[in-house]
Design a protein around this motif. Structure first.
Motif, PDB file in Angstrom:
ATOM      1  N   LEU A 103     -19.701 -14.671  34.062  1.00 19.69           N
ATOM      2  CA  LEU A 103     -18.533 -14.036  33.958  1.00 19.69           C
ATOM      3  C   LEU A 103     -17.466 -14.647  33.317  1.00 19.69           C
ATOM      4  CD1 LEU A 103     -16.747 -11.871  34.987  1.00 19.69           C
ATOM      5  CD2 LEU A 103     -16.467 -13.118  36.864  1.00 19.69           C
ATOM      6  N   GLN A 104     -17.226 -16.119  33.427  1.00 16.50           N
ATOM      7  CA  GLN A 104     -16.116 -16.781  32.626  1.00 16.50           C
ATOM      8  C   GLN A 104     -16.473 -16.762  31.124  1.00 16.50           C
ATOM      9  OE1 GLN A 104     -17.111 -20.607  34.756  1.00 16.50           O
ATOM     10  NE2 GLN A 104     -15.618 -19.998  36.365  1.00 16.50           N
ATOM     11  N   ARG A 105     -17.762 -16.609  30.624  1.00 17.06           N
ATOM     12  CA  ARG A 105     -18.000 -16.567  29.252  1.00 17.06           C
ATOM     13  C   ARG A 105     -17.573 -15.234  28.684  1.00 17.06           C
ATOM     14  NH1 ARG A 105     -20.407 -20.796  27.050  1.00 17.06           N
ATOM     15  NH2 ARG A 105     -21.450 -22.280  28.360  1.00 17.06           N
ATOM     16  N   TRP A 106     -17.703 -14.212  29.514  1.00 15.73           N
ATOM     17  CA  TRP A 106     -17.405 -12.972  29.240  1.00 15.73           C
ATOM     18  C   TRP A 106     -15.885 -12.971  29.053  1.00 15.73           C
ATOM     19  CZ3 TRP A 106     -19.945  -9.002  26.495  1.00 15.73           C
ATOM     20  CH2 TRP A 106     -21.281  -9.153  26.406  1.00 15.73           C
ATOM     21  N   ALA A 107     -15.222 -13.393  30.026  1.00 16.79           N
ATOM     22  CA  ALA A 107     -13.799 -13.244  30.105  1.00 16.79           C
ATOM     23  C   ALA A 107     -13.047 -14.171  28.909  1.00 16.79           C
ATOM     24  CB  ALA A 107     -13.309 -14.044  31.640  1.00 16.79           C
ATOM     25  N   LEU A 108     -13.572 -15.237  28.572  1.00 21.57           N
ATOM     26  CA  LEU A 108     -13.147 -16.277  27.678  1.00 21.57           C
ATOM     27  C   LEU A 108     -13.234 -15.437  26.430  1.00 21.57           C
ATOM     28  CD1 LEU A 108     -11.740 -18.845  27.230  1.00 21.57           C
ATOM     29  CD2 LEU A 108     -14.197 -19.941  26.984  1.00 21.57           C
ATOM     30  N   CYS A 109     -14.521 -14.827  26.280  1.00 23.09           N
ATOM     31  CA  CYS A 109     -14.641 -14.122  24.730  1.00 23.09           C
ATOM     32  C   CYS A 109     -13.712 -13.043  24.890  1.00 23.09           C
ATOM     33  CB  CYS A 109     -15.894 -13.638  24.907  1.00 23.09           C
ATOM     34  SG  CYS A 109     -16.961 -14.949  24.046  1.00 23.09           S
ATOM     35  N   GLY A 110     -13.311 -11.899  25.826  1.00 23.45           N
ATOM     36  CA  GLY A 110     -12.321 -11.184  25.859  1.00 23.45           C
ATOM     37  C   GLY A 110     -10.915 -11.940  25.537  1.00 23.45           C
ATOM     38  N   ILE A 111     -10.578 -12.978  26.052  1.00 21.65           N
ATOM     39  CA  ILE A 111      -9.360 -13.541  25.958  1.00 21.65           C
ATOM     40  C   ILE A 111      -9.214 -13.866  24.195  1.00 21.65           C
ATOM     41  CG2 ILE A 111      -8.113 -15.515  26.105  1.00 21.65           C
ATOM     42  CD1 ILE A 111      -9.164 -15.556  29.063  1.00 21.65           C
ATOM     43  N   LEU A 112     -10.338 -14.682  23.871  1.00 21.54           N
ATOM     44  CA  LEU A 112     -10.308 -14.989  22.369  1.00 21.54           C
ATOM     45  C   LEU A 112     -10.326 -13.848  21.385  1.00 21.54           C
ATOM     46  CD1 LEU A 112     -13.138 -17.953  22.807  1.00 21.54           C
ATOM     47  CD2 LEU A 112     -10.563 -18.083  22.145  1.00 21.54           C
ATOM     48  N   GLY A 113     -10.893 -12.745  21.657  1.00 27.75           N
ATOM     49  CA  GLY A 113     -10.957 -11.442  21.165  1.00 27.75           C
ATOM     50  C   GLY A 113      -9.738 -11.039  20.940  1.00 27.75           C
ATOM     51  N   GLY A 114      -8.715 -10.870  21.902  1.00 29.05           N
ATOM     52  CA  GLY A 114      -7.442 -10.602  21.975  1.00 29.05           C
ATOM     53  C   GLY A 114      -6.541 -11.545  21.132  1.00 29.05           C
ATOM     54  N   GLY A 115      -6.730 -12.808  21.234  1.00 28.15           N
ATOM     55  CA  GLY A 115      -5.948 -13.772  20.362  1.00 28.15           C
ATOM     56  C   GLY A 115      -6.496 -13.507  18.759  1.00 28.15           C
ATOM     57  N   LEU A 116      -7.400 -13.202  18.527  1.00 25.87           N
ATOM     58  CA  LEU A 116      -7.859 -12.903  17.000  1.00 25.87           C
ATOM     59  C   LEU A 116      -7.347 -11.847  16.785  1.00 25.87           C
ATOM     60  CD1 LEU A 116     -11.735 -14.233  17.210  1.00 25.87           C
ATOM     61  CD2 LEU A 116      -9.686 -15.199  15.778  1.00 25.87           C
ATOM     62  N   GLY A 117      -7.258 -10.727  17.509  1.00 23.91           N
ATOM     63  CA  GLY A 117      -6.584  -9.345  17.113  1.00 23.91           C
ATOM     64  C   GLY A 117      -5.278  -9.529  16.832  1.00 23.91           C
ATOM     65  N   ASN A 118      -4.525 -10.532  17.314  1.00 18.08           N
ATOM     66  CA  ASN A 118      -3.123 -10.437  17.048  1.00 18.08           C
ATOM     67  C   ASN A 118      -2.699 -11.567  15.905  1.00 18.08           C
ATOM     68  OD1 ASN A 118      -1.827  -8.804  18.859  1.00 18.08           O
ATOM     69  ND2 ASN A 118      -1.665 -10.150  20.555  1.00 18.08           N
ATOM     70  N   LEU A 119      -3.909 -12.570  15.872  1.00 15.43           N
ATOM     71  CA  LEU A 119      -3.831 -13.388  14.587  1.00 15.43           C
ATOM     72  C   LEU A 119      -4.093 -12.395  13.489  1.00 15.43           C
ATOM     73  CD1 LEU A 119      -5.719 -16.601  15.957  1.00 15.43           C
ATOM     74  CD2 LEU A 119      -3.281 -16.174  14.990  1.00 15.43           C
ATOM     75  N   VAL A 120      -4.831 -11.400  13.485  1.00 12.00           N
ATOM     76  CA  VAL A 120      -4.944 -10.809  12.184  1.00 12.00           C
ATOM     77  C   VAL A 120      -3.720 -10.250  11.726  1.00 12.00           C
ATOM     78  CG1 VAL A 120      -6.138  -8.660  11.457  1.00 12.00           C
ATOM     79  CG2 VAL A 120      -7.405 -10.307  12.733  1.00 12.00           C
ATOM     80  N   ASP A 121      -2.868  -9.695  12.809  1.00 14.35           N
ATOM     81  CA  ASP A 121      -1.615  -9.020  12.396  1.00 14.35           C
ATOM     82  C   ASP A 121      -0.727 -10.162  11.840  1.00 14.35           C
ATOM     83  OD1 ASP A 121      -2.406  -6.839  13.426  1.00 14.35           O
ATOM     84  OD2 ASP A 121      -0.754  -6.422  14.665  1.00 14.35           O
ATOM     85  N   ARG A 122      -0.699 -11.564  12.691  1.00 13.91           N
ATOM     86  CA  ARG A 122       0.401 -12.467  12.160  1.00 13.91           C
ATOM     87  C   ARG A 122       0.076 -12.975  10.815  1.00 13.91           C
ATOM     88  NH1 ARG A 122       3.153 -13.418  16.236  1.00 13.91           N
ATOM     89  NH2 ARG A 122       2.243 -13.183  18.467  1.00 13.91           N
ATOM     90  N   PHE A 123      -1.243 -12.982  10.182  1.00 15.65           N
ATOM     91  CA  PHE A 123      -1.825 -13.386   8.920  1.00 15.65           C
ATOM     92  C   PHE A 123      -1.541 -12.304   8.052  1.00 15.65           C
ATOM     93  CE2 PHE A 123      -3.732 -16.923  11.018  1.00 15.65           C
ATOM     94  CZ  PHE A 123      -2.947 -18.059  10.220  1.00 15.65           C
ATOM     95  N   PHE A 124      -2.008 -11.079   8.325  1.00 12.95           N
ATOM     96  CA  PHE A 124      -2.099  -9.890   7.329  1.00 12.95           C
ATOM     97  C   PHE A 124      -0.935  -8.998   7.427  1.00 12.95           C
ATOM     98  CE2 PHE A 124      -6.281 -11.510   7.760  1.00 12.95           C
ATOM     99  CZ  PHE A 124      -6.606 -11.837   6.497  1.00 12.95           C
ATOM    100  N   ARG A 125      -0.009  -8.911   8.341  1.00 14.72           N
ATOM    101  CA  ARG A 125       1.006  -8.173   8.507  1.00 14.72           C
ATOM    102  C   ARG A 125       2.566  -9.101   8.444  1.00 14.72           C
ATOM    103  NH1 ARG A 125      -0.980  -3.100   9.940  1.00 14.72           N
ATOM    104  NH2 ARG A 125      -2.762  -3.030  11.204  1.00 14.72           N
ATOM    105  N   TRP A 126       1.969 -10.188   7.918  1.00 14.34           N
ATOM    106  CA  TRP A 126       3.348 -11.016   7.702  1.00 14.34           C
ATOM    107  C   TRP A 126       4.209 -10.495   6.801  1.00 14.34           C
ATOM    108  CZ3 TRP A 126       5.372 -15.029  10.774  1.00 14.34           C
ATOM    109  CH2 TRP A 126       6.467 -15.446  10.274  1.00 14.34           C
ATOM    110  N   PRO A 127       5.437 -10.467   6.904  1.00 17.54           N
ATOM    111  CA  PRO A 127       6.348 -11.120   8.056  1.00 17.54           C
ATOM    112  C   PRO A 127       6.794  -9.937   9.080  1.00 17.54           C
ATOM    113  CG  PRO A 127       7.907 -10.689   6.204  1.00 17.54           C
ATOM    114  CD  PRO A 127       6.302 -10.323   5.925  1.00 17.54           C
ATOM    115  N   ASP A 128       6.241  -8.829   8.831  1.00 18.07           N
ATOM    116  CA  ASP A 128       6.604  -7.496   9.638  1.00 18.07           C
ATOM    117  C   ASP A 128       6.176  -7.834  11.385  1.00 18.07           C
ATOM    118  OD1 ASP A 128       7.382  -6.245   7.328  1.00 18.07           O
ATOM    119  OD2 ASP A 128       5.323  -5.363   7.136  1.00 18.07           O
ATOM    120  N   GLY A 129       5.330  -8.817  11.481  1.00 18.31           N
ATOM    121  CA  GLY A 129       5.160  -9.078  13.007  1.00 18.31           C
ATOM    122  C   GLY A 129       3.767  -8.281  13.431  1.00 18.31           C
TER     123      GLY A 129
END
Length: 185
Positions: A103-129
């Protein structure tokens, strides 16, 4: 491939799913919903009246718009580069740690997926947000009529983060009961 490796790789599918759903929904929002401005409420789509709406806003900072007033270069370093480094470090810990439960592995991967999703925006939608679009009524709690607008990635981080924390609490309680029963024998 060992069973331990399979147990570590399979939850990564949740990271991939979260990033995919997050980016698909954000692309649809950008394409079909006009950016909300202080001077126009054009583009608000009510799903459940005032309780759940879809809107198109951009967040140049982090949760609750913290750091929005920082200079662009500082925001980029703090919210993009350092966040990417943190995600990489967490993935390294994820693969090296053999103590996480399933369960902890699945939860951690969900957290990391969310972090990566927002990082995609931060790098590819910069500076719009980061694209945020889920807008919920908050009944005036804490003086807020509406909860800060969020997206799929944010949801994954929060929900999986809560699951991750609860799993450690449950595990600690379980371990404590086991150690007490072992001591009484």
């Amino acid at each position: 491939m060992t069973q331990n490796t399979k147990n570590k790789l399979w939850p990564l599918s949740l990271s991939v799913l979260v990033v995919a759903l997050d980016q698909i929904t954000k692309a649809l929002v950008v394409k079909y919903i006009p950016l909300l401005t202080p001077f126009s409420d054009n583009g608000i789509i009510e799903i459940f009246g005032k309780y759940l709406r879809l809107i198109h806003v951009r967040n140049k900072a982090v949760a609750f718009s913290m750091g929005a007033g920082l200079p662009d270069s500082v925001r980029f370093m703090l919210f993009s580069v350092l966040s990417l480094m943190a995600v990489i470090i967490i993935y390294i810990v994820y693969f090296r740690n053999n103590e996480f439960t399933k369960l902890q592995r699945w939860a951690l991967c969900g957290i990391l997926g969310g972090g990566l999703g927002n990082l995609v925006d931060r790098f590819f939608r910069w500076p719009d947000g980061v694209v945020d679009f889920i807008d919920c009524y908050f009944f005036g709690i804490f003086g807020w009529e509406r909860w800060p607008t969020f997206n799929i990635a944010d949801s994954a981080v929060v929900v999986c983060g809560i699951i991750f924390i609860i799993s450690f609490i449950v595990q600690a309680v379980h371990d404590s009961k086991n150690s007490k029963s072992e001591a009484s024998k």
